[in-house]
Scaffold this motif. Structure first.
Motif, short mmCIF file in Angstrom:
data_model
loop_
_atom_site.label_atom_id
_atom_site.label_comp_id
_atom_site.label_asym_id
_atom_site.label_seq_id
_atom_site.Cartn_x
_atom_site.Cartn_y
_atom_site.Cartn_z
N SER A 61 11.82 -51.40 -8.61
CA SER A 61 12.27 -52.44 -9.67
C SER A 61 11.75 -51.67 -10.95
O SER A 61 12.65 -52.27 -11.96
CB SER A 61 11.25 -53.74 -9.38
N ALA A 62 10.74 -51.11 -10.98
CA ALA A 62 10.52 -50.62 -12.58
C ALA A 62 11.31 -49.58 -12.77
O ALA A 62 11.66 -49.58 -13.90
CB ALA A 62 9.06 -49.95 -12.29
N ARG A 63 11.77 -48.61 -12.10
CA ARG A 63 12.72 -47.65 -12.24
C ARG A 63 14.21 -48.39 -12.96
O ARG A 63 14.52 -48.02 -13.99
CB ARG A 63 13.12 -46.73 -11.25
N ILE A 64 14.76 -49.70 -12.18
CA ILE A 64 15.79 -50.12 -12.62
C ILE A 64 15.41 -50.75 -13.81
O ILE A 64 16.41 -50.98 -14.85
CB ILE A 64 16.10 -51.44 -11.41
N LEU A 65 14.54 -51.41 -14.12
CA LEU A 65 14.27 -52.06 -15.40
C LEU A 65 14.15 -50.90 -16.31
O LEU A 65 14.82 -51.39 -17.71
CB LEU A 65 12.78 -52.76 -15.44
N GLU A 66 13.46 -49.92 -16.29
CA GLU A 66 13.77 -48.85 -17.49
C GLU A 66 15.30 -48.59 -17.61
O GLU A 66 15.67 -48.26 -18.79
CB GLU A 66 12.85 -47.85 -16.62
N ASP A 71 20.15 -48.75 -21.10
CA ASP A 71 21.62 -49.01 -21.26
C ASP A 71 21.63 -50.02 -22.40
O ASP A 71 22.66 -49.96 -23.28
CB ASP A 71 22.04 -49.73 -20.01
N GLU A 72 20.82 -51.06 -22.62
CA GLU A 72 20.78 -51.98 -23.44
C GLU A 72 20.70 -51.38 -24.78
O GLU A 72 21.42 -51.88 -25.81
CB GLU A 72 19.53 -53.07 -23.21
N LYS A 73 19.86 -50.41 -24.80
CA LYS A 73 19.47 -49.70 -26.36
C LYS A 73 20.84 -48.96 -26.60
O LYS A 73 21.37 -49.21 -27.86
CB LYS A 73 18.44 -48.63 -26.09
N GLU A 74 21.66 -48.43 -25.45
CA GLU A 74 22.69 -47.43 -26.12
C GLU A 74 23.91 -48.58 -26.49
O GLU A 74 24.53 -48.15 -27.46
CB GLU A 74 23.25 -46.74 -24.77
N GLN A 78 26.07 -48.83 -30.13
CA GLN A 78 27.43 -48.82 -30.25
C GLN A 78 28.04 -50.04 -30.83
O GLN A 78 28.78 -50.05 -31.74
CB GLN A 78 28.03 -48.70 -28.90
N LEU A 79 27.32 -51.25 -30.73
CA LEU A 79 27.54 -52.53 -31.32
C LEU A 79 27.50 -52.37 -32.90
O LEU A 79 28.13 -52.68 -33.89
CB LEU A 79 26.90 -53.58 -30.77
N ASP A 80 26.37 -51.53 -33.11
CA ASP A 80 26.03 -51.44 -34.77
C ASP A 80 27.01 -50.68 -35.31
O ASP A 80 27.50 -50.93 -36.34
CB ASP A 80 24.51 -50.81 -34.68
N LYS A 81 27.49 -49.48 -34.65
CA LYS A 81 28.48 -48.71 -35.27
C LYS A 81 29.85 -49.25 -35.22
O LYS A 81 30.46 -49.33 -36.36
CB LYS A 81 28.67 -47.47 -34.01
#
Length: 508
Positions: A61-66, A71-74, A78-81
């Motif tokens: 679960s810790a790995r999935i959360l990371e 992904d959210e950061k990426e 993209q949304l910012d661009k």
């Protein structure tokens, strides 16, 4: 057995039972202790495994959360661009809209100036026209007419020459193509000349049969004429008797019946009635066979039985001496070949051509033209509407609804106009020539008119002082239209207007 023995046995059994019970209890206690031990071991083992699974799940679960956070950061990047690009486009659109508004204002200003200039030009034009009318003493319409008259005078010869050239070139092109198609059609299909009459001659074995046919006080010949509807002519012609009738079917029935009576030798009213009935059956069979042969020859095999019966009657019908069924077959062949050359529906053209004269099979007691009667017959037996449209216009009684109608009309005229196809009396021939010349002489300015080439050409000489070149062209068209409207004729008639100018002077 004594009492002591019995007691001994009972005591022994009791002791055995007691010992067995004690042993059983001891074994049961040992087994219970062993089961509890096993259960405890299993529980310990399960607790250890559960702890391992929990630790493993926590790591996963810790790995999935990371991964999710990465992904959210990426996506955020993209949304910012994308947001930056949209903002940039909006800025560009705003700039373009501002430029368009500026251009629109400029165009509106130019349009207002053009409208003002156009109004000013219109006012100047009107003033100039008024001044010109005052100077010339002519209105606008009068000036136009004068200009047209002047142009016509200057260029009339050129216009006439150009018009003649265009008409000649177009006519030569059409005539060349038409002649090519018609020649090909007639070369591919030919028939013998017509030679039909209103009488039939029946040979006799000897002169004695004339008396037998007449019978006592003429009863035999009267019975035969009454039953067949013909006239029997017994004259001095040796070894023959003539059957006269305008109805070929009746004439054929009488001929067959008379031949059967001559072959039988017994000629009396009862036997005459019997042979006439046999002859009617034989002629009906002949008509069916003729219809089947005609449809088979042109490749049409699905006409209703009723249409075939009516079509067969045409084998004993004639028009200007031309057998109507043979004429219909010939027209069907011509129509099929012409339609194929022009890329039209060959089947519709052939069917319409084969039945175009089917109304002629109906007796004269029924009112109506043969075209109208033919339409009614075909509609009654649910023939394809396109076939009816193809046949109904061949005498111009109905409009040409489909292209195949022109093909049928052309094929009909071609068959009728073919040399030797039809007979005509000398009186009708001379009458038609006279009517052609009379139509031409009705026009003002005609000096002489001659129908030549067996009525296929009308040559007209006009007075040059009264008819100019334009008038000659117009007269040729008017005479051709009048001939089409008033006369009935096979093929076509060529109208030639000749304007000859002669200048004569004498040297003294």
């Amino acid at each position: 057995m004594d009492t002591s023995t019995i007691i001994y046995i009972i005591v022994s059994i009791a002791v055995g039972l007691a010992v067995g019970y004690i042993v059983r209890q001891t074994l049961a206690s040992k087994q219970a202790t062993s089961v509890e031990q096993k259960i405890k071991e299993k529980l310990d083992e399960a607790n250890a495994k559960s702890k391992e699974l929990i630790l493993e799940a926590q790591d996963k679960s810790a790995r999935i959360l990371e991964d999710i956070k990465r992904d959210e950061k990426e996506r955020k990047l993209q949304l910012d661009k994308l947001e930056e690009r949209i903002l940039s486009k909006e800025e560009n659109l705003d700039k373009q809209a501002a430029e368009l508004r500026g251009k629109e204002k400029s165009v509106q200003g130019d349009l207002a100036k053009l409208t003002e200039a156009k109004t000013h030009i219109g006012e100047l034009k009107e003033k100039i026209q008024q001044e010109l009318q005052k100077v010339a003493g002519l209105s606008e319409e009068d000036a136009k007419k004068a200009l047209l008259v002047d142009v016509e005078k200057k260029f009339s010869q050129d216009l006439v020459a150009y018009g003649k050239k265009m008409m000649q070139e177009r006519r030569e092109e059409i005539e060349k193509k038409t002649a090519e198609i018609m020649t090909t059609v007639m070369q591919r299909y030919s028939r013998s000349s017509a030679a039909e009459f209103t009488t039939s001659s029946v040979p006799l074995p000897d002169e004695d049969f004339k008396g037998k046919i007449i019978g006592k006080e003429g009863r035999n010949i009267r019975a035969l004429e009454r039953l067949t509807g013909v006239e029997l002519i017994v004259d001095e012609t040796p070894d023959s008797i003539v059957i006269s009738s305008f109805d070929p079917v009746r004439r054929e029935i009488a001929r067959v019946a008379l031949e059967r009576l001559i072959k039988d030798g017994r000629i009396q009213p009862a036997k005459i009635e019997e042979k006439v009935e046999e002859a009617k059956s034989e002629v009906a069979k002949m008509m069916n066979e003729a219809a089947e042969a005609a449809t088979y020859e042109v490749g049409i095999l699905d006409f209703p039985k009723e249409i075939m019966q009516i079509l067969g009657r045409l084998a004993f019908r004639t028009s200007y001496g031309q057998n109507v069924l043979r004429h219909s077959v010939e027209v069907a062949h011509f129509a099929g070949m012409i339609a194929a050359e022009l890329g039209l529906n060959v089947d519709v053209a052939k069917r319409g051509a084969l039945v175009h004269d089917i109304g002629k099979a109906i007796d004269h007691e029924v009112e109506g033209s043969h075209v109208e009667l033919g339409r009614k017959i075909l509609k009654k037996y649910n023939i394809d509407e396109r076939v009816i449209q193809a046949m109904e216009a061949h005498h111009d009684e109905y409009p040409y609804a489909i292209p195949e109608a022109y093909v049928v009309a052309s094929a009909d005229a071609l068959s009728a106009a073919r040399p030797g196809a039809r007979r005509d009396t000398i009186e009708n021939y001379l009458k038609r020539l006279q009517e052609l010349e009379n139509i031409a002489t009705q026009f003002e300015g005609v000096k002489q008119a001659y129908a030549i080439s067996a009525g296929r050409e009308l040559r007209i000489f006009v007075t040059p002082e009264r008819i100019d070149d334009f008038g000659s062209l117009q007269m040729a068209r008017d005479i051709a239209n009048k001939i089409e409207a008033e006369l009935r004729y096979p093929g076509e008639i060529k109208v030639v207007v000749i304007r000859e100018m002669r200048a004569v002077e004498y040297a003294k």
